[in-house]
Enzyme design. Structure first.
Site, PDB file in Angstrom:
ATOM      1  N   ARG A 111       0.857  -1.185   0.000  1.00  0.00           N
ATOM      2  CA  ARG A 111       0.000   0.000   0.000  1.00  0.00           C
ATOM      3  C   ARG A 111       0.891   1.232   0.000  1.00  0.00           C
ATOM      4  O   ARG A 111       1.860   1.310   0.746  1.00  0.00           O
ATOM      5  CB  ARG A 111      -0.913  -0.012   1.229  1.00  0.00           C
ATOM      6  CG  ARG A 111      -1.855  -1.220   1.214  1.00  0.00           C
ATOM      7  CD  ARG A 111      -2.890  -1.188   2.312  1.00  0.00           C
ATOM      8  NE  ARG A 111      -3.801  -0.081   2.055  1.00  0.00           N
ATOM      9  CZ  ARG A 111      -4.091   0.847   2.958  1.00  0.00           C
ATOM     10  NH1 ARG A 111      -3.556   0.818   4.157  1.00  0.00           N
ATOM     11  NH2 ARG A 111      -4.932   1.823   2.669  1.00  0.00           N
ATOM     12  N   SER A 112       0.563   2.205  -0.821  1.00  0.00           N
ATOM     13  CA  SER A 112       1.428   3.378  -0.978  1.00  0.00           C
ATOM     14  C   SER A 112       1.574   4.166   0.319  1.00  0.00           C
ATOM     15  O   SER A 112       2.636   4.728   0.585  1.00  0.00           O
ATOM     16  CB  SER A 112       0.926   4.282  -2.102  1.00  0.00           C
ATOM     17  OG  SER A 112      -0.356   4.788  -1.800  1.00  0.00           O
ATOM     18  N   SER A 113       0.532   4.192   1.149  1.00  0.00           N
ATOM     19  CA  SER A 113       0.626   4.945   2.404  1.00  0.00           C
ATOM     20  C   SER A 113       1.716   4.365   3.302  1.00  0.00           C
ATOM     21  O   SER A 113       2.404   5.102   4.011  1.00  0.00           O
ATOM     22  CB  SER A 113      -0.719   4.949   3.133  1.00  0.00           C
ATOM     23  OG  SER A 113      -1.143   3.626   3.399  1.00  0.00           O
ATOM     24  N   LEU A 114       1.903   3.050   3.282  1.00  0.00           N
ATOM     25  CA  LEU A 114       2.961   2.411   4.070  1.00  0.00           C
ATOM     26  C   LEU A 114       4.299   2.463   3.333  1.00  0.00           C
ATOM     27  O   LEU A 114       5.354   2.544   3.959  1.00  0.00           O
ATOM     28  CB  LEU A 114       2.577   0.974   4.408  1.00  0.00           C
ATOM     29  CG  LEU A 114       1.345   0.845   5.310  1.00  0.00           C
ATOM     30  CD1 LEU A 114       0.908  -0.600   5.420  1.00  0.00           C
ATOM     31  CD2 LEU A 114       1.617   1.443   6.677  1.00  0.00           C
ATOM     32  N   GLY A 115       4.264   2.418   2.020  1.00  0.00           N
ATOM     33  CA  GLY A 115       5.482   2.531   1.225  1.00  0.00           C
ATOM     34  C   GLY A 115       6.178   3.862   1.451  1.00  0.00           C
ATOM     35  O   GLY A 115       7.408   3.937   1.465  1.00  0.00           O
ATOM     36  N   ARG A 116       5.402   4.915   1.673  1.00  0.00           N
ATOM     37  CA  ARG A 116       5.981   6.230   1.938  1.00  0.00           C
ATOM     38  C   ARG A 116       6.730   6.268   3.267  1.00  0.00           C
ATOM     39  O   ARG A 116       7.553   7.141   3.499  1.00  0.00           O
ATOM     40  CB  ARG A 116       4.886   7.296   1.941  1.00  0.00           C
ATOM     41  CG  ARG A 116       4.370   7.591   0.559  1.00  0.00           C
ATOM     42  CD  ARG A 116       3.361   8.736   0.588  1.00  0.00           C
ATOM     43  NE  ARG A 116       2.417   8.529  -0.491  1.00  0.00           N
ATOM     44  CZ  ARG A 116       1.152   8.212  -0.339  1.00  0.00           C
ATOM     45  NH1 ARG A 116       0.628   8.099   0.854  1.00  0.00           N
ATOM     46  NH2 ARG A 116       0.384   8.025  -1.378  1.00  0.00           N
ATOM     47  N   THR A 136       1.523 -15.183   2.077  1.00  0.00           N
ATOM     48  CA  THR A 136       2.786 -14.888   2.742  1.00  0.00           C
ATOM     49  C   THR A 136       3.297 -13.540   2.248  1.00  0.00           C
ATOM     50  O   THR A 136       3.330 -13.279   1.043  1.00  0.00           O
ATOM     51  CB  THR A 136       3.827 -15.987   2.444  1.00  0.00           C
ATOM     52  OG1 THR A 136       3.318 -17.237   2.901  1.00  0.00           O
ATOM     53  CG2 THR A 136       5.147 -15.696   3.123  1.00  0.00           C
ATOM     54  N   GLU A 138       6.566 -10.833   2.656  1.00  0.00           N
ATOM     55  CA  GLU A 138       7.924 -10.556   3.122  1.00  0.00           C
ATOM     56  C   GLU A 138       8.029  -9.055   3.300  1.00  0.00           C
ATOM     57  O   GLU A 138       7.912  -8.302   2.338  1.00  0.00           O
ATOM     58  CB  GLU A 138       8.972 -11.058   2.124  1.00  0.00           C
ATOM     59  CG  GLU A 138       8.992 -12.560   1.956  1.00  0.00           C
ATOM     60  CD  GLU A 138       8.024 -13.079   0.921  1.00  0.00           C
ATOM     61  OE1 GLU A 138       7.390 -12.267   0.220  1.00  0.00           O
ATOM     62  OE2 GLU A 138       7.888 -14.300   0.803  1.00  0.00           O
ATOM     63  N   GLN A 157      -2.388  -4.976  -0.737  1.00  0.00           N
ATOM     64  CA  GLN A 157      -3.574  -5.093  -1.573  1.00  0.00           C
ATOM     65  C   GLN A 157      -3.361  -6.215  -2.577  1.00  0.00           C
ATOM     66  O   GLN A 157      -2.233  -6.462  -3.013  1.00  0.00           O
ATOM     67  CB  GLN A 157      -3.898  -3.777  -2.261  1.00  0.00           C
ATOM     68  CG  GLN A 157      -2.746  -3.165  -3.020  1.00  0.00           C
ATOM     69  CD  GLN A 157      -3.030  -1.739  -3.447  1.00  0.00           C
ATOM     70  OE1 GLN A 157      -4.166  -1.375  -3.712  1.00  0.00           O
ATOM     71  NE2 GLN A 157      -1.999  -0.932  -3.538  1.00  0.00           N
TER      72      GLN A 157
END
Length: 177
Positions: A111-116, A136, A138, A157
């Site tokens: 998810r982009s919000s966590l990727g940021r 699974t 990683e 997602q």
């Protein structure tokens, strides 16, 4: 790629073969072209090591023993926090159990919000047609500060794809939608 509307249709049809359970909040989890999945309670954390250590996949016995020795299994209750430190690698599973029919594959995407924040969902992101089970994940923290993850939070997602079939003559044809 299936649209959110098409995903809902497939989930509602009892004969589609697609199941994602539990969908705690379908309105929140099903987007325009994906389904959000949540962090499950099971984590495998790579222990920090000191000194020289290496994993050698060519040496089967040593590789398996070293891998098991370097991993710590943790089960956390729903809502509890887990800290992913900079450079740390964790294997996790989704809360949702996914069943794909033979004509659908999926891809787990961050998810982009966590990727940021520096969270990367890496390596084995393709889910094969006919798969049944939890996905699974990683997880790696590429940032310089810890990221707090909560069991049950939306972490990734799933994008769903219709699989093409091969004809008897070796050519490919699109599966009927």
């Amino acid at each position: 790629m299936l649209s959110g509307e098409r995903i809902v249709e497939e989930l509602c049809r009892s004969d589609s073969g697609l199941a994602i359970t539990p969908l705690i909040d379908a309105a929140e989890q099903i987007g325009e072209a994906s389904v959000d999945v949540r962090l499950g309670p099971d984590l495998i954390v790579m222990r920090r090591t000191t000194g020289a250590m290496a994993f050698d996949p060519a040496n089967d016995d040593d590789f398996i023993a070293r891998t098991r020795a370097a991993q710590q299994y943790i089960r956390r209750p729903l809502g509890s926090a887990a800290y992913l430190h900079p450079g740390e690698f964790v294997i996790a599973r989704t809360l949702e159990h996914v069943t794909l029919p033979k004509d659908l594959s999926a891809e787990a995407i961050g998810r982009s919000s966590l990727g940021r924040l520096g969270l990367v969902i890496a390596t084995a992101t393709l889910i094969q047609p006919g798969f049944q089970g939890t996905i699974t994940l990683e997880l790696t923290n590429l940032a310089s500060v810890p990221i707090v993850l909560y069991v049950g939070m939306r972490i990734a997602q799933l994008a769903l794809y219709r699989v093409e079939e091969r004809s008897q003559h070796g050519g490919q044809r699109q599966a009927a939608i």
